[in-house]
Design a protein around this motif. Sequence first.
Motif, short mmCIF file in Angstrom:
data_model
loop_
_atom_site.label_atom_id
_atom_site.label_comp_id
_atom_site.label_asym_id
_atom_site.label_seq_id
_atom_site.Cartn_x
_atom_site.Cartn_y
_atom_site.Cartn_z
N PHE A 187 0.75 -1.29 -0.04
CA PHE A 187 0.09 0.06 0.07
C PHE A 187 0.73 1.34 -0.02
CE2 PHE A 187 0.65 -1.04 4.38
CZ PHE A 187 0.92 0.30 4.98
N LEU A 188 2.16 1.22 0.56
CA LEU A 188 2.96 2.63 0.46
C LEU A 188 3.37 2.68 -0.97
CD1 LEU A 188 5.70 1.26 3.27
CD2 LEU A 188 3.84 3.17 3.32
N LEU A 189 3.03 1.81 -2.08
CA LEU A 189 3.64 2.16 -3.41
C LEU A 189 2.23 2.92 -4.29
CD1 LEU A 189 5.19 -1.10 -4.43
CD2 LEU A 189 6.01 0.87 -3.89
N HIS A 190 1.07 2.83 -3.47
CA HIS A 190 -0.24 3.32 -4.35
C HIS A 190 -0.87 4.42 -3.73
CE1 HIS A 190 0.80 -0.37 -6.78
NE2 HIS A 190 0.76 -1.03 -5.65
N ARG A 249 12.76 15.39 0.46
CA ARG A 249 11.68 15.16 1.29
C ARG A 249 10.31 14.43 0.65
NH1 ARG A 249 12.43 19.56 6.37
NH2 ARG A 249 14.41 19.16 6.55
N ARG A 250 10.39 13.83 -0.04
CA ARG A 250 9.04 13.00 -0.83
C ARG A 250 8.51 12.42 0.27
NH1 ARG A 250 9.53 11.51 -7.00
NH2 ARG A 250 10.79 13.40 -7.75
N PRO A 251 7.26 12.54 0.78
CA PRO A 251 6.62 11.86 1.69
C PRO A 251 6.82 10.36 1.74
CG PRO A 251 5.04 13.77 1.23
CD PRO A 251 6.16 13.45 0.20
N ARG A 252 6.45 9.89 0.47
CA ARG A 252 6.73 8.18 0.37
C ARG A 252 8.11 7.93 0.73
NH1 ARG A 252 2.73 6.06 -2.51
NH2 ARG A 252 2.81 8.16 -3.98
N ALA A 253 9.10 8.37 0.18
CA ALA A 253 10.33 8.02 0.50
C ALA A 253 10.58 8.24 1.99
CB ALA A 253 11.29 9.11 -0.22
N LEU A 254 10.20 9.38 2.58
CA LEU A 254 10.32 9.26 4.30
C LEU A 254 9.65 8.55 4.74
CD1 LEU A 254 10.24 13.45 4.41
CD2 LEU A 254 12.21 11.98 4.65
N ILE A 255 8.55 8.02 4.55
CA ILE A 255 7.70 7.11 5.45
C ILE A 255 8.34 5.80 5.19
CG2 ILE A 255 5.37 5.99 5.42
CD1 ILE A 255 4.14 8.71 4.76
#
Length: 405
Positions: free
Chosen positions: A262-265, A326-332
């Motif tokens: 789900f982190l990918l989508h 600081r892209r949110p997906r990368a940080l998470i």
Amino acid sequence: MPPRFTHRKSTTGCLRCKARKVKCDEQRPDCGHCTRHGVTCEWPTLKPRMYDPDKSKAVTKRLVQPGPRPSLPSPELGSMRILEMRLVHQWVTETCNTMSSAKVPAMAKMWGVSVPKMAFEYEPLLHTLLALGAAHRSTLLPHEASALRPVYHGYIDSAVRKHRPVTASLDNTTTDAVCFNTVLLSLYTLFLRSEPSTLPYDPPVMWLTLAQGIRTVIKSAYEKLVANNSALCPLLFAAPDVWRSPDREQRIYNGPQKPLQFLLHYRPEDDGMDKETLEVYEEAVAYIERFYIAVQKGEEDYMLRRMFCGFPPVIPQAYIAYVAARRPRALIILAYAFALVHEHEDIWWLRGIPAREVEGINGIVPAEWKWLMIWPLHVISTGSAQGQEVPIPRTSTVLSGLSTP
């Protein structure tokens, strides 16, 4: 006639200060004069005292005469040299055993025997060992921490300055010592994340970048290192395999459990999610899924710490650029990595870091992404990721990013 100013003569100063006939402050690895002039600081080697029978007889004759007992000859060891000996001792007796793979006998010998021997032939590696010894000692003896902090910062500055030109032109002649130094510099930059700071949170881009460099350096000489049965071989053949470059299909996890897809989508529009960007995130998430499953299986602490440290060298370089932006997906995704190692942080170079990173990331991600931080924050608060299932969101939540799970 102007008055003459006297000072204590330096007998253990650097060669340049002696040549210029100025007083050396004897600060190692680079004295104040050499640092100020931006030149290489070189030090004289200790010359062994040779036995002279005639002189020995003279000394014996003096000793039998009545009078005060003469003092022993001074070995001319300055305080910094004694500190260096203490830090080398710190490395070979304690610090080398804290490396994430040191519980494996071949690895323990590599860190405790092979690496120190190489350090005496490659000065940047020696300075890195001294820095790590000082950093480790500062965690063991808090009352010495303030005095040791400038010591390990000074040695690491020297190590990086002298190591950087070597890594600027990599080829198949890259030595074992250069490879080891790259690995240890990465570990040091991770340790620095534990130091107190009053600055706003900034993602660990330096650590990710230096750790990514491990793969670059070792790949440049991989075949030669293996063919020559390098001292680095125990590290090269240990899991996870980050040195060779298998097909992307082999790197992507295809096991029965894929709990983090789900982190990918979620909110693809925030990343301008094209095919190339998706592939970058797929590799990062695949590694974290392997890590998650290893944690759930209860793998040993040292193996899980090694898997954590193997994350930056394995991921694509573009992912680090996404973290820096600081892209949110990368940080998470990075927050999930730190959360997974939190329970296994009981080692001096990692202690306290996972919680700081997860909380720091939570503080900078946009509000619409916060719900993806619920699981990492829960792991940090409870102390364990084992048995903590990731809350897989509903399809509508993933696609829209507007509702909460």
